[in-house]
Each structure stands twice: as structure tokens, then as C-alpha cells.
Design an enzyme around this catalytic site. Structure first.
Site, PDB file in Angstrom:
ATOM      1  N   TYR A  87      41.116  34.623  38.130  1.00 23.81           N
ATOM      2  CA  TYR A  87      40.949  35.992  38.631  1.00 23.81           C
ATOM      3  C   TYR A  87      39.510  36.466  38.374  1.00 23.81           C
ATOM      4  O   TYR A  87      38.840  36.973  39.282  1.00 23.81           O
ATOM      5  CB  TYR A  87      41.952  36.914  37.931  1.00 23.81           C
ATOM      6  CG  TYR A  87      41.911  38.351  38.405  1.00 23.81           C
ATOM      7  CD1 TYR A  87      42.468  38.715  39.625  1.00 23.81           C
ATOM      8  CD2 TYR A  87      41.329  39.351  37.624  1.00 23.81           C
ATOM      9  CE1 TYR A  87      42.443  40.034  40.068  1.00 23.81           C
ATOM     10  CE2 TYR A  87      41.298  40.667  38.049  1.00 23.81           C
ATOM     11  CZ  TYR A  87      41.855  41.009  39.272  1.00 23.81           C
ATOM     12  OH  TYR A  87      41.828  42.318  39.701  1.00 23.81           O
TER      13      TYR A  87
HETATM   14  N1  NAD Z   1      45.703  47.002  39.474  1.00 26.13           N
HETATM   15  C1  NAD Z   1      44.639  46.721  38.738  1.00 26.13           C
HETATM   16  O1  NAD Z   1      44.643  46.818  37.499  1.00 26.13           O
HETATM   17  C2  NAD Z   1      43.350  46.316  39.399  1.00 26.13           C
HETATM   18  C3  NAD Z   1      42.150  46.425  38.694  1.00 26.13           C
HETATM   19  C4  NAD Z   1      40.966  46.020  39.301  1.00 26.13           C
HETATM   20  C5  NAD Z   1      40.993  45.514  40.576  1.00 26.13           C
HETATM   21  N2  NAD Z   1      42.164  45.418  41.243  1.00 26.13           N
HETATM   22  C6  NAD Z   1      42.149  44.826  42.594  1.00 26.13           C
HETATM   23  O2  NAD Z   1      42.607  45.788  43.522  1.00 26.13           O
HETATM   24  C7  NAD Z   1      43.204  45.112  44.632  1.00 26.13           C
HETATM   25  C8  NAD Z   1      44.572  45.719  44.907  1.00 26.13           C
HETATM   26  O3  NAD Z   1      45.388  45.525  43.760  1.00 26.13           O
HETATM   27  P1  NAD Z   1      46.695  46.360  43.460  1.00 26.13           P
HETATM   28  O4  NAD Z   1      46.647  46.678  42.019  1.00 26.13           O
HETATM   29  O5  NAD Z   1      46.883  47.430  44.438  1.00 26.13           O
HETATM   30  O6  NAD Z   1      47.776  45.195  43.642  1.00 26.13           O
HETATM   31  P2  NAD Z   1      49.160  45.152  44.417  1.00 26.13           P
HETATM   32  O7  NAD Z   1      49.794  43.863  44.006  1.00 26.13           O
HETATM   33  O8  NAD Z   1      49.913  46.426  44.240  1.00 26.13           O
HETATM   34  O9  NAD Z   1      48.706  45.075  45.955  1.00 26.13           O
HETATM   35  C9  NAD Z   1      48.061  43.936  46.482  1.00 26.13           C
HETATM   36  C10 NAD Z   1      48.464  43.781  47.935  1.00 26.13           C
HETATM   37  O10 NAD Z   1      47.798  42.599  48.452  1.00 26.13           O
HETATM   38  C11 NAD Z   1      48.751  41.895  49.245  1.00 26.13           C
HETATM   39  N3  NAD Z   1      48.369  40.480  49.346  1.00 26.13           N
HETATM   40  C12 NAD Z   1      48.510  39.509  48.405  1.00 26.13           C
HETATM   41  N4  NAD Z   1      48.114  38.334  48.899  1.00 26.13           N
HETATM   42  C13 NAD Z   1      47.711  38.559  50.178  1.00 26.13           C
HETATM   43  C14 NAD Z   1      47.208  37.730  51.198  1.00 26.13           C
HETATM   44  N5  NAD Z   1      47.051  36.414  51.014  1.00 26.13           N
HETATM   45  N6  NAD Z   1      46.872  38.280  52.397  1.00 26.13           N
HETATM   46  C15 NAD Z   1      47.057  39.616  52.597  1.00 26.13           C
HETATM   47  N7  NAD Z   1      47.559  40.450  51.661  1.00 26.13           N
HETATM   48  C16 NAD Z   1      47.884  39.922  50.467  1.00 26.13           C
HETATM   49  C17 NAD Z   1      50.072  42.092  48.515  1.00 26.13           C
HETATM   50  O11 NAD Z   1      51.195  41.794  49.335  1.00 26.13           O
HETATM   51  C18 NAD Z   1      49.978  43.559  48.106  1.00 26.13           C
HETATM   52  O12 NAD Z   1      50.506  44.420  49.093  1.00 26.13           O
HETATM   53  C19 NAD Z   1      43.262  43.635  44.256  1.00 26.13           C
HETATM   54  O13 NAD Z   1      42.182  42.955  44.851  1.00 26.13           O
HETATM   55  C20 NAD Z   1      43.119  43.663  42.753  1.00 26.13           C
HETATM   56  O14 NAD Z   1      42.559  42.479  42.231  1.00 26.13           O
HETATM   57  C21 NAD Z   1      43.361  45.817  40.702  1.00 26.13           C
END
Ligand code: NAD
Length: 259
Positions: free
Chosen positions: A162
Site C-alpha cells: 500500500y
Molecule cells: N480510509 C482511509 O483511511 C484512507 C486514508 C488515506 C487514503 N485513502 C485512499 O482513499 C481512497 C478511497 O478509500 P476509502 O477509504 O473510501 O475506501 P473504500 O474501501 O470505502 O472505497 C474504495 C472504493 O474503491 C473501489 N475499488 C476497489 N478496487 C477497485 C478497482 N479495481 N476498480 C474500481 N474501483 C475499485 C471499491 O469497490 C470501493 O467502492 C483509496 O485510494 C484509499 O487508499 C484512504
């Protein structure tokens, strides 16, 4: 020239939000609609996508497509569909992402490693590859917002794939930002600390609380970032008010990483 901010800064803009069915992506889509944009949600989860579109419909034009960002044909089809529906693509948010396993770097299986890099980094690159030529062809205007993570700056222990994928996404932002700097297409990324979303769902229950507490302990403000806070930053980065920033990394980590 000074412009005065108005209530719907994305009026008339058309956006694609990958991973838009829930969490941060859904919050960004909601914010963009409220700001006047129309939005195409891309995701791999059909039921969640349908729910999201239903939720968003009262706010404006929200369409969806089943697009796995790892698949270049699906990405190309999604981009064509957005262009056909909207006539143009002004904003691309590369948000789709997975956390991957919480094990040491050497305990990832090659399949786990490749899956995280394929979705979080190569997927974002494939989307840029499909959308940048469209943006360049249409009056030389566009905004690309990549959702990276503080993990990409710091390298979280027990989350190497990640962290490496997000460091790669930061570097992609910088390279693309330089390449497009004179074009009117601005490329920036956001590096949130932990948000309390379904991203942790894949972590085994016995480790989940431990991981969440460890992540929170590193945040001087002592709380998770709200998805709407990330969405507000993504809205500014997609607007004309963001006019002299490109290839830049925007922190939203409650004081965790001040660089
Ligand atoms: N939640 C956290 O703590 C956090 C912190 C920093 C960054 N982020 C980043 O923010 C972004 C969103 O995360 P989130 O927390 O909303 O997660 P989440 O799991 O709630 O949402 C992620 C979405 O991406 C979709 N997804 C997964 N694989 C996919 C693919 N191959 N093609 C298309 N869609 C796909 C999933 O179905 C889901 O709807 C991510 O890139 C994550 O790394 C999250």
C-alpha cells in the site's frame, strides 16, 4: 485578476470519480454535484454503485459504469461513455484503492503485492492514459486529483505494498504535473491520514481495532479525517480557484505529516 468565489464553483464541469461507490469517492461525488458538476462514478461493486447513484440523483446528474481500473479496455469504454454522456471530461479523480494485507513486506504474496500495485498505481495511470488526451483536445483544460495517502510519504510498517503504491502515485502526480504544466491540465494529489471507511473491512477483525488505534495515535489532532473534509479539498483542487498548483501534494493528516 481577482475572482470572487461563488456557490457552485464546478458549474458545467464533468467529472469521473473512480472507486466512487462509497467512502471518500462517494463523498467527493456528492460534493462535486453540490458544486454544480455532473459525475460519472466508476467502481467494481454493482450493488454499491446502484445505491450511490440513487442517493446522488436528487443532487444532479450522476451516472455510473462498472469499471475495474486495472483493465485498460474497461477504462477506455468508461471514458468513451463519459464523453458521450457529457460531451467532455473536465475532472478525473483517481480514488479507487485497496489497503492490501497488513503483514511484513516479505510476507506479502506476489499476488497480493501485484494486486495492490495494479489497483492503486497502475489503475490510476491507466485512467490518466485514457483521459489526458481527451482533456488536451478540449480547450486545453482539466484537473486530475489523485487520492494518495500519508502512507506514501512515510511508509507504514506492515503495509508495504500500500505504502509503495501511494508513493508511486505521488511520483506519478509529480511527473504528470510537470509534463502538463503548460497545458491547462493541472495534476495534484491529496495525502489523507486515516478515514473511518470500509477500506479497513479486509483487515481481520482481531487486528482491526489495533490497527485503527495505532493509526490514530500518530495523528496530533487525535481523530480520523472526515470523508467530507477530503471531499472539500478535492473540490478546491478541481476548481478554477486552483490555478497555480500542479504536481503538488496536499496534506490532510491532522498534523501527522507536515511536509
Ligand atoms: N480510509 C482511509 O483511511 C484512507 C486514508 C488515506 C487514503 N485513502 C485512499 O482513499 C481512497 C478511497 O478509500 P476509502 O477509504 O473510501 O475506501 P473504500 O474501501 O470505502 O472505497 C474504495 C472504493 O474503491 C473501489 N475499488 C476497489 N478496487 C477497485 C478497482 N479495481 N476498480 C474500481 N474501483 C475499485 C471499491 O469497490 C470501493 O467502492 C483509496 O485510494 C484509499 O487508499 C484512504
Amino acid at each position: 485578476m481577482t475572482t470572487i468565489a461563488h456557490g457552485r464553483p464546478l458549474e458545467g464541469r464533468h467529472a469521473i470519480v473512480t472507486g466512487g461507490a462509497r467512502g471518500i469517492g462517494l463523498a467527493i461525488a456528492r460534493r462535486y454535484l453540490a458544486a454544480g458538476a455532473s459525475v460519472a462514478l466508476w467502481d467494481v461493486e454493482a450493488a454499491a454503485l446502484a445505491d450511490a447513484v440513487q442517493q446522488l440523483a436528487p443532487l444532479g446528474t450522476a451516472i455510473s459504469a462498472l469499471v475495474d481500473v486495472r483493465d485498460e479496455d474497461q477504462v477506455a469504454r468508461g471514458a468513451s461513455q463519459a464523453q458521450e454522456n457529457f460531451g467532455r471530461i473536465d475532472i478525473l479523480v483517481n480514488n479507487a484503492g485497496v489497503l492490501g494485507p497488513t503483514v511484513t513486506a516479505w510476507e506479502h504474496t506476489p499476488a497480493q503485492w501485484r494486486q495492490v500495485l495494479d489497483i492503486n498505481l497502475t489503475g490510476a495511470w491507466l485512467c490518466c492514459r485514457a483521459v489526458v488526451p481527451v482533456m488536451l483536445a478540449q480547450q486545453q483544460r482539466g484537473r486530475i486529483v489523485n487520492i494518495a495517502s500519508v502512507a506514501g510519504k512515510e511508509g507504514n510498517g506492515f503495509n508495504a505494498a500500500y505504502s509503495a503504491s501511494k508513493a508511486g502515485l505521488i511520483a506519478l502526480t509529480k511527473s504528470l504535473g510537470k509534463e502538463l504544466a503548460a497545458s491547462g491540465v493541472l495534476v495534484n494529489c491529496i495525502t489523507p491520514s486515516a478515514a473511518d471507511t470500509a477500506v479497513f473491512a479486509g483487515v481481520p477483525a482481531e487486528h482491526r481495532e489495533q490497527l485503527r488505534s495505532a493509526l490514530l495515535a500518530r495523528v496530533p489532532m487525535g481523530r480520523f479525517v472526515e470523508v467530507d473534509e477530503v471531499a472539500a479539498m478535492a473540490a478546491w483542487l478541481a476548481s478554477d480557484d486552483c490555478s497555480f498548483s500542479t504536481g503538488a501534494v496536499f496534506d490532510i493528516s491532522g498534523g501527522r505529516s507536515m511536509y
